[in-house]
Design a protein around this motif. Structure first.
Motif, PDB file in Angstrom:
ATOM      1  N   UNK A  16      18.492   1.569  -2.174  1.00  0.00           N
ATOM      2  CA  UNK A  16      19.067   2.341  -3.274  1.00  0.00           C
ATOM      3  C   UNK A  16      17.971   2.989  -4.114  1.00  0.00           C
ATOM      4  N   UNK A  17      18.366   3.588  -5.228  1.00  0.00           N
ATOM      5  CA  UNK A  17      17.432   4.241  -6.134  1.00  0.00           C
ATOM      6  C   UNK A  17      17.428   3.575  -7.497  1.00  0.00           C
ATOM      7  N   UNK A 201       5.600   1.567  -4.707  1.00  0.00           N
ATOM      8  CA  UNK A 201       6.715   2.164  -5.442  1.00  0.00           C
ATOM      9  C   UNK A 201       6.209   2.689  -6.782  1.00  0.00           C
ATOM     10  N   UNK A 202       6.979   3.594  -7.359  1.00  0.00           N
ATOM     11  CA  UNK A 202       6.766   4.111  -8.709  1.00  0.00           C
ATOM     12  C   UNK A 202       5.484   4.959  -8.821  1.00  0.00           C
ATOM     13  N   UNK A 203       5.306   5.560  -9.978  1.00  0.00           N
ATOM     14  CA  UNK A 203       4.184   6.395 -10.400  1.00  0.00           C
ATOM     15  C   UNK A 203       4.111   7.719  -9.649  1.00  0.00           C
ATOM     16  N   UNK A 204       4.156   7.709  -8.325  1.00  0.00           N
ATOM     17  CA  UNK A 204       4.027   8.938  -7.551  1.00  0.00           C
ATOM     18  C   UNK A 204       5.378   9.400  -7.008  1.00  0.00           C
ATOM     19  N   UNK A 205       5.490  10.723  -6.860  1.00  0.00           N
ATOM     20  CA  UNK A 205       6.620  11.302  -6.172  1.00  0.00           C
ATOM     21  C   UNK A 205       6.405  11.279  -4.670  1.00  0.00           C
ATOM     22  N   UNK A 221       2.147  -7.738  11.703  1.00  0.00           N
ATOM     23  CA  UNK A 221       3.098  -8.813  11.430  1.00  0.00           C
ATOM     24  C   UNK A 221       3.939  -8.540  10.191  1.00  0.00           C
ATOM     25  N   UNK A 222       4.144  -7.302   9.856  1.00  0.00           N
ATOM     26  CA  UNK A 222       4.952  -6.955   8.690  1.00  0.00           C
ATOM     27  C   UNK A 222       5.435  -5.520   8.849  1.00  0.00           C
ATOM     28  N   UNK A 223       6.257  -5.069   7.909  1.00  0.00           N
ATOM     29  CA  UNK A 223       6.770  -3.702   7.924  1.00  0.00           C
ATOM     30  C   UNK A 223       6.346  -3.003   6.623  1.00  0.00           C
ATOM     31  N   UNK A 224       6.419  -1.666   6.654  1.00  0.00           N
ATOM     32  CA  UNK A 224       6.044  -0.869   5.492  1.00  0.00           C
ATOM     33  C   UNK A 224       7.279  -0.380   4.742  1.00  0.00           C
ATOM     34  N   UNK A 225       7.151  -0.337   3.407  1.00  0.00           N
ATOM     35  CA  UNK A 225       8.236   0.167   2.562  1.00  0.00           C
ATOM     36  C   UNK A 225       7.677   1.177   1.569  1.00  0.00           C
ATOM     37  N   UNK A 226       8.561   2.045   1.073  1.00  0.00           N
ATOM     38  CA  UNK A 226       8.137   3.037   0.089  1.00  0.00           C
ATOM     39  C   UNK A 226       9.331   3.424  -0.788  1.00  0.00           C
ATOM     40  N   UNK A 227       9.153   3.330  -2.098  1.00  0.00           N
ATOM     41  CA  UNK A 227      10.171   3.738  -3.079  1.00  0.00           C
ATOM     42  C   UNK A 227       9.499   4.736  -4.030  1.00  0.00           C
ATOM     43  N   UNK A 228       9.457   6.036  -3.693  1.00  0.00           N
ATOM     44  CA  UNK A 228       8.803   7.005  -4.579  1.00  0.00           C
ATOM     45  C   UNK A 228       9.642   7.299  -5.827  1.00  0.00           C
ATOM     46  N   UNK A 266      14.305   4.651  -3.517  1.00  0.00           N
ATOM     47  CA  UNK A 266      13.848   5.486  -4.612  1.00  0.00           C
ATOM     48  C   UNK A 266      13.531   4.668  -5.840  1.00  0.00           C
ATOM     49  N   UNK A 267      12.646   5.217  -6.676  1.00  0.00           N
ATOM     50  CA  UNK A 267      12.301   4.554  -7.928  1.00  0.00           C
ATOM     51  C   UNK A 267      12.700   5.485  -9.081  1.00  0.00           C
ATOM     52  N   UNK A 268      11.899   5.577 -10.118  1.00  0.00           N
ATOM     53  CA  UNK A 268      12.281   6.273 -11.348  1.00  0.00           C
ATOM     54  C   UNK A 268      12.766   7.700 -11.074  1.00  0.00           C
ATOM     55  N   UNK A 269      13.878   8.043 -11.667  1.00  0.00           N
ATOM     56  CA  UNK A 269      14.408   9.392 -11.567  1.00  0.00           C
ATOM     57  C   UNK A 269      15.305   9.639 -10.378  1.00  0.00           C
ATOM     58  N   UNK A 270      15.351   8.724  -9.419  1.00  0.00           N
ATOM     59  CA  UNK A 270      16.194   8.937  -8.235  1.00  0.00           C
ATOM     60  C   UNK A 270      17.642   8.540  -8.536  1.00  0.00           C
TER      61      UNK A 270
END
Length: 614
Positions: A16-17, A201-205, A221-228, A266-270
């Motif tokens: 979610x955002x 997450x956060x700070x950058x678009x 041994x892990x996965x990547x995540x991103x919440x811009x 998503x993070x701030x503003x989404x």
């Protein structure tokens, strides 16, 4: 293996955002987490809107629900209740195939926090315990600026629970954390601590997030995540807002997937609109298993030319008796007298002149401007005070860079007197950091690292002093604060003025275990009125009845008053040099003749002692 991690083995999952963004747009006047108790239907509506937009994962409305943040709103006693309600609301909104993450936010943000790591772990454990008791599918630790904080939290949680952990750092630039650690290396550290999914997450678009992930390796041994964030912040009619860019957000999401991201939200503003376009844009994509990582181009940090730097005050005072003098810059632009006095101090071979930074919250000529002229026209070393009261983190860093540029290396970091005690009591106090936080910034600059973790290209060479007030009821407490200042990186200490030989001896006994030099402050009393003021109105300073009587006896004779003042000051200097090499003379009311005579006396008695030893 948990169902969440199984789902990520062969799939891209969409999270979610923002929650707070929506509440603030509707006129929120408290913290978003309070709505779990007061408006649960509104929280559930937001969860539902993200699920309807295609989110596979939703997070509980608990990002800022820790004790420290809730107490600002008087809700610190409802930490568990808020978390319990948050999970139940999320479950009411979720479908059978919706994963629910229990969200925990970092404590140590951009501004300095004085909380010890043990306290952070204690408060976080309450959040984690409650979320797991309520049955979340995983934990989302997000918006952590401090790598040490996050690794400790992950380790403690994994020691206690076998639950998927998503650990997300927040970086101030695209390549480095604020301590200079490369993001790629930091994520490896999180995995080694036990995180199952790591990212940012956060700070950058989305654009700058894509830049960051181009340098990040695929973990084994892990996965990547991103919440811009939705975008950079904009100002519209005096309101902060994010760009309405959901279509663009969805397109860049495809590029993030091509860099190895498997969990994207998503993070701030989404908003749900952003998540809708992410879901549609990645629906046909599969996780990548190989990528070309773009190496970061190293920015070589050059060393300043050490041959041009004079011996610093720490080295001087450790080696020999050393005298520094405080001379306040004027409150007006008639600076002739001030610079005539600087010339006299220079000719008297004073080791340094200390320049206060709007002391007592009173406006004076900028000490950095005065220091610049002193560096250009005189040989005496300026020691510049920097207060945290008047400048935010941007201004403090700019100030430090400017000082380095003009060759000022001696600084005194101070938190600063509050504005209400000065001539403009309505002026704002900033205090983004305190003196310890400012010291840590200066030390990073000495390592060639900016506060966002990037290279300065040239190292600064700050020698950092700290302030010490021995005129307190409990000296042992003040010494404990000194020890913490020393740990933060301060190299030597300058005291407030003392007015008794007993106090000087007491300071020596209380601080002799510290590996740091001291400059003991001596400020001559200039009149009987001045003596009464110091005795009755300056906290911690008490003159003996005998001294007050002596000044009262000569109050109508300026010459006798001055002679008495110098006599008493010289007696104090005798005691100072029995125990300390450092003497700090505070010029009273620009009366530099007092200072010059006392400095000359100091040099005479210390020279005689050295000759006697030889």
């Amino acid at each position: 293996m948990s169902q969440l991690l199984k789902a990520l083995q062969n799939n891209i999952l969409v999270a979610d955002g923002a929650i707070g963004t929506i509440f603030y747009s509707e006129g929120l006047d408290t913290c978003p987490e309070a709505y779990n108790l007061t408006y649960p239907e509104k929280v559930q509506r937001i969860h539902q809107s993200y699920i309807d937009a295609g989110a596979d994962i939703i997070q509980t409305n608990t990002y800022g629900a820790n004790f420290e943040k809730l107490k600002v709103f008087g809700l610190e006693h409802k930490v568990k209740e808020i978390h319990q309600a948050a999970v139940r609301i999320a479950k009411n909104a979720a479908n059978e195939d919706t994963f629910i993450l229990g969200t925990v936010g970092g404590f140590r943000g951009i501004k300095q926090e004085d909380l010890e790591l043990t306290a952070i772990q204690y408060h976080t454990e309450i959040q984690v315990d409650t979320l797991i008791e309520e049955g979340v599918d995983g934990l989302l630790f997000e918006t952590y600026y401090d790598l040490d904080e996050l690794t400790n939290i992950i380790t403690a949680t994994k020691r206690k629970y076998n639950i998927p952990i998503i650990a997300q750092l927040t970086a101030l630039n695209t390549n480095y954390l604020r301590d200079g650690t490369e993001i790629n290396e930091a994520l490896k550290t999180l995995i080694a601590s036990g995180a199952d999914i790591v990212g940012l997450n956060c700070h950058h678009g989305p654009h700058h997030m894509k830049e960051s992930f181009s340098h990040i390796e695929l973990p084994d041994d892990a996965y990547l995540s991103c919440y811009p964030n939705a975008s950079l912040l904009d100002i519209d009619n005096s309101e902060f807002k994010y760009s309405d860019n959901a279509v663009y957000f969805g397109k860049v999401a495809q590029q993030l997937i091509s860099e190895g991201v498997r969990l994207i939200g998503g993070c701030c503003g989404t908003t749900p609109e952003h998540i809708k376009f992410i879901k549609s844009s990645v629906a046909e994509l599969s996780p990548i298993t190989d990528k070309n990582v773009i190496p970061i181009t190293k920015k070589v940090k050059k060393q300043s030319n050490q041959s041009t730097i004079k011996q610093n005050l720490t080295d001087k005072v450790k080696a020999r008796p050393t005298v520094i003098v405080e001379l306040d810059t004027p409150k007006h632009l008639d600076t002739d007298k001030f610079f005539r006095n600087i010339k006299k101090l220079d000719e008297a071979d004073i080791d340094a002149v200390t320049l206060a930074d709007n002391s007592l919250a009173t406006v004076r000529v900028s000490n950095i401007a005065a220091a610049s002229i002193i560096k250009q026209q005189y040989d005496i070393e300026p020691l510049v005070h920097i207060t945290c009261r008047d400048r935010n983190l941007i201004g403090l860093q700019s100030h430090l860079l400017g000082l380095s540029l003009i060759g000022v290396n001696e600084i005194l970091t101070i938190t600063g007197d509050p504005s209400k005690i000065g001539h403009l009591p309505g002026a704002s106090n900033v205090y983004d950091v305190n003196s310890k936080g400012l010291t840590e910034i200066a030390l990073r600059f000495n390592q060639g690292i900016n506060t966002d973790g990037d290279a300065l290209k040239v190292n600064t060479n700050f020698n950092i002093a700290g302030a010490f007030d021995p005129n307190v009821r409990k000296l042992d407490g003040a010494v404990r604060r000194l020890e913490r200042k020393l740990e933060s990186g301060m190299n030597y200490f300058i005291t407030q003025p003392v007015y008794s030989a007993e106090k000087i001896k007491e300071v020596y006994e209380a601080t002799k275990h510290l590996d740091a030099p001291f400059f003991i402050g001596i400020m001559p009393v200039t009149s009987y009125k001045n003596a009464l003021f110091l005795h009755n109105e300056v906290p911690g300073i008490k003159l003996s009845e005998e001294i007050l009587s002596q000044f009262e006896a000569v109050k109508d004779d300026k010459e006798k008053t001055k002679a008495l003042s110098l006599k008493l000051s010289k007696e104090l200097i005798d005691t100072v040099h029995q125990y300390f090499n450092g003497l700090y003379l505070i010029t009273p009311f620009q009366s530099v003749d007092y200072t010059l005579e006392l400095a000359s006396y100091s040099k005479t008695i210390t020279s005689n002692k050295q000759e006697a030893i030889l």
